[in-house]
Scaffold this active site. Structure first.
Site, PDB file in Angstrom:
ATOM      1  N   CYS A  97       0.639  -1.206   0.113  1.00 15.95           N
ATOM      2  CA  CYS A  97       0.279  -0.061  -0.077  1.00 15.95           C
ATOM      3  C   CYS A  97       0.857   1.256  -0.232  1.00 15.95           C
ATOM      4  O   CYS A  97       1.158   1.311   0.897  1.00 15.95           O
ATOM      5  CB  CYS A  97      -1.316  -0.158   1.682  1.00 15.95           C
ATOM      6  SG  CYS A  97      -2.365   1.716   1.635  1.00 15.95           S
ATOM      7  N   CYS A 100      -1.008   4.196   2.410  1.00 14.02           N
ATOM      8  CA  CYS A 100      -1.038   4.176   4.049  1.00 14.02           C
ATOM      9  C   CYS A 100      -0.041   3.386   4.115  1.00 14.02           C
ATOM     10  O   CYS A 100       1.248   2.438   3.569  1.00 14.02           O
ATOM     11  CB  CYS A 100      -1.985   4.718   3.902  1.00 14.02           C
ATOM     12  SG  CYS A 100      -3.423   4.387   3.903  1.00 14.02           S
ATOM     13  N   SER A 101      -0.579   2.733   4.158  1.00 13.66           N
ATOM     14  CA  SER A 101      -0.283   0.333   4.796  1.00 13.66           C
ATOM     15  C   SER A 101      -1.048  -0.705   4.757  1.00 13.66           C
ATOM     16  O   SER A 101      -1.583  -0.759   5.449  1.00 13.66           O
ATOM     17  CB  SER A 101       1.134   0.500   5.978  1.00 13.66           C
ATOM     18  OG  SER A 101       1.566   1.684   5.987  1.00 13.66           O
ATOM     19  N   CYS A 102      -2.485  -0.006   4.032  1.00 17.42           N
ATOM     20  CA  CYS A 102      -3.381  -1.232   3.887  1.00 17.42           C
ATOM     21  C   CYS A 102      -3.491  -2.221   3.642  1.00 17.42           C
ATOM     22  O   CYS A 102      -1.892  -2.577   3.102  1.00 17.42           O
ATOM     23  CB  CYS A 102      -4.905  -1.055   2.978  1.00 17.42           C
ATOM     24  SG  CYS A 102      -5.275   1.255   3.035  1.00 17.42           S
TER      25      CYS A 102
END
Lengths: 194, 250, 250, 194
Positions: A97, A100-102
């Site tokens: 991702c 962000c950090s999905c």
């Protein structure tokens, strides 16, 4: 902000919110227990093991991951839509991702630190083969690399290739061998069982 | 400096093109593995209690109304100072976002936070990630009812079909978006349709859910990164319909 | 940490798309004026002696051969760590670039620098901007003869003329370039021809001067920033011929 | 790196280079003297004042800045090609270097700190009107804004509009009134002489 300062700041915010009745400290303990004990890569590993042993489930998982996992009532965060992508001799998949950090929390637990760091997020979309070598993973030039950037609410999990020699293991034994990194797509499982 | 930083007017930027948009950027070095990657799947969970505290505080924002929705929260993280964004780590960024939202919602004041952190030994030279805006209140109390960002049924047919050639273009302005820079203006191809989903570019800013069709678009590595790209690499990314137009010829 | 950071392989990036490429990025806040802007032109010169020391050290690089040319030096600054790039200020960035070049040229060792700074009270927790590469020696001793980056006479006619519509595209790969991200893939118009100049993309990497025609290309604000751009804004930028192709229609 | 650490590091490098005979400390003093005394915005101001008083020089300066300034033998860094852009009632020009901090040193001296900071470099190409308000400069909506990004070795200087009431001042008097910021294009000179 140093790690020490961040911890002070987090605890300061916690204490203010508790005083104002906006936060219950017991919920922090619940969260710790939930992610330390019940939500983690063992859930994804169970799905992979089952897919390797049950052709019908595998077909379901690849066709409609969301429906296939509904029966398990995983905790730990919504997965509105799960897409499972299959590694083969021809295609290797890897998930990121960039914005962000999905990450599929309910399936794989909390993301590892490197998944959230700028080095991985910036580089794996541009040079996936080079980045995979940072993990000791060397892909053949003829294998296509498919990178999945989780930019919306669809969450991706990689179905790794089952190593030769693992065909005789039970699902329970497999769950202990299938790594989180193989389900993100940065690792190819070892052909020889330890 | 613990003192609250200068507020950032809307024109200084929401963060359509913020530091968080890392895809394809160079100079961040090699991936640093931690024990969980070196030793397999058996290590998981929180490393630090304060990480879990921040995680829980974030969850509480959706209950106490500080965060209206996930997009609203993500936007708060994107608005933290670029140096802090790169330095503070994941839970540090979440902490900055949480503080921004709590102050903007009026549930805490910046002065309260500042006094409390100083009392607890926060060092004066440390920078602060949170930058609540001077005029942040996009959401009414009623609108701060958390709805998961998710699929919605809409009557409108998708504009594109499987195999269509599309190009994504920035909607411009300043604000939250899920269209990263690195795929903009490059031709790609629709490889999956996902139905309609809450549109983050609207939902983050109190403009309603405004659901839009979502597609997976596939790009060839060489189209994204030029003739020196790694061979046989494709990139799949989920993009909302308003970002997309028919790919121009050539 | 004073210890020398992990070297960065070429594949990790030269910095075609590095942190230094700031045009159009959002989130950096308002311009902070200093006394020289508040009080007029009468304040100028160096604020700190160490700024002048760094300035002089940079000049010395072109004499002692550590820097082959201006493009080579600029590239060393672009290669510093992104957090340091944003935190260290102008002379701090130059200092990082100088250290990189001196170590890469073999005029100093990283150990010498590390011991010396520790002796002088450098704090251990401070990060270091310089990141000399493991395989940096692109230039032979003979090639490290400083020539100003400048105009050169070439026999080749310019490919584009005044008024031509052009689009700039990244040459790809990893390395120094003077084509910023924000104008890529956007149609513009040639408004000036400047003759042929040393080509930074080659010259920074020991590939010779390879002079190329240079143009000023004009962009409309709305083409760069979308429908919400400020009105009646044009952007002029100097671009080298290899970046440019005829603008595609539509 | 803090300012204090940067100073330590610079002095450490200086001492090593001096010991190895790669740097002469006297040169640092020369550089200080040069930029503190002889190279600065007074050089650009002199050009502007002369252009306002000498129509032929102004025409030369706008047509071929490089040739027009050759007679002055400015020190302080090469200006391979100088382009002077004229502000008028219809057009306002402003100069930046988004990739580093290119600047016409020989004409304007060392660039101000804000010119080298990320805030100015990132934002003035995107929102020049808004950025100019940070300097207290408000442009009429009907005036076109032309931003010049100094991405190659061409250097840009703005020829500001002469304020009403300054027509009777001598070139020497003007030099003391013409600001550096007006020649970068972030300031419009005041119409009323102080």
């Amino acid at each position: 902000m140093s790690e020490k300062s961040a911890a002070i700041r987090a605890e300061a915010l916690e204490s203010l919110l508790v005083e104002k009745g906006l936060l219950d400290t017991a919920r922090i303990d619940d969260v710790l227990t939930l992610y330390n004990e019940r939500v983690g890569p063992m859930n994804g590993a169970m799905l992979v093991a089952k897919a390797w042993r049950d052709a019908h489930f595998k077909q379901q998982l690849l066709a409609d991951g969301t429906a296939a996992i509904a029966q398990f009532s995983f905790e730990g965060g919504q997965v509105d839509k799960l897409v499972v992508v299959e590694n083969t001799a021809e295609v290797h998949n890897v998930v990121v991702c960039t914005l962000c950090s999905c990450y599929p929390w309910a399936i794989l637990g909390l993301p590892p630190k490197w998944y959230k760091d700028p080095a991985y997020r910036s580089r794996v979309v541009r040079e996936p083969r080079a980045v995979l070598t940072d993990f000791g993973t060397h892909l053949p030039a003829e294998q296509e690399v498919r990178v999945w950037d989780s930019s919306a609410e669809v969450r991706y999990m990689v179905l790794p290739v089952q190593p030769k020699g693992w065909e005789t293991l039970s699902e329970g034994e497999l769950v202990n061998k299938i790594t989180r990194d193989s389900m993100i797509g940065v690792e190819v499982l070892a052909e020889v069982a330890e | 400096m613990v003192a609250h930083r200068a507020s950032v007017a809307e024109s200084v930027g929401g963060h359509l093109d913020g530091i968080h948009d890392l895809g394809g950027k160079q100079g961040f070095g090699h991936v640093e593995l931690d024990a969980s990657s070196k030793e397999g799947r058996h290590i998981h969970g929180f490393n630090q209690r304060w990480h879990a505290a921040v995680f829980t505080i974030i969850n509480s924002l959706f209950v106490n109304g500080a965060a209206a929705n996930t997009d609203h929260f993500r936007h708060s993280v994107e608005r933290i100072d670029p140096i802090n964004y790169l330095s503070d780590g994941y839970y540090g960024r979440w902490l900055g976002g949480a503080e921004t939202m709590l102050v903007e919602a009026g549930l805490l004041t910046q002065d309260e936070v500042n006094s409390r952190v100083l009392n607890r030994g926060y060092e004066l030279h440390e920078t602060v990630a949170a930058r609540p805006s001077a005029a942040p209140d996009l959401f009414s109390a009623e609108e701060r009812n958390f709805q998961p960002t998710a699929q919605r049924l809409v009557a409108i047919e998708p504009r594109f079909g499987l195999g269509d050639k599309v190009t994504a273009r920035s909607l411009g302005g300043a604000g939250h978006t899920r269209l990263p820079n690195y795929v903009r203006d490059v031709p790609g191809q629709v490889v999956a349709l996902h139905g309609a989903w809450v549109f983050p570019d609207a939902n983050a800013h109190g403009k309603g859910e405004d659901p839009k069709h979502l597609y997976t678009v596939r790009y060839q590595g060489a189209d994204l990164w030029g003739p020196n790209a790694e061979s046989s690499v494709v990139l799949n990314i989920d993009l909302f319909e308003p970002y997309l137009s028919e790919a121009s010829l050539g």
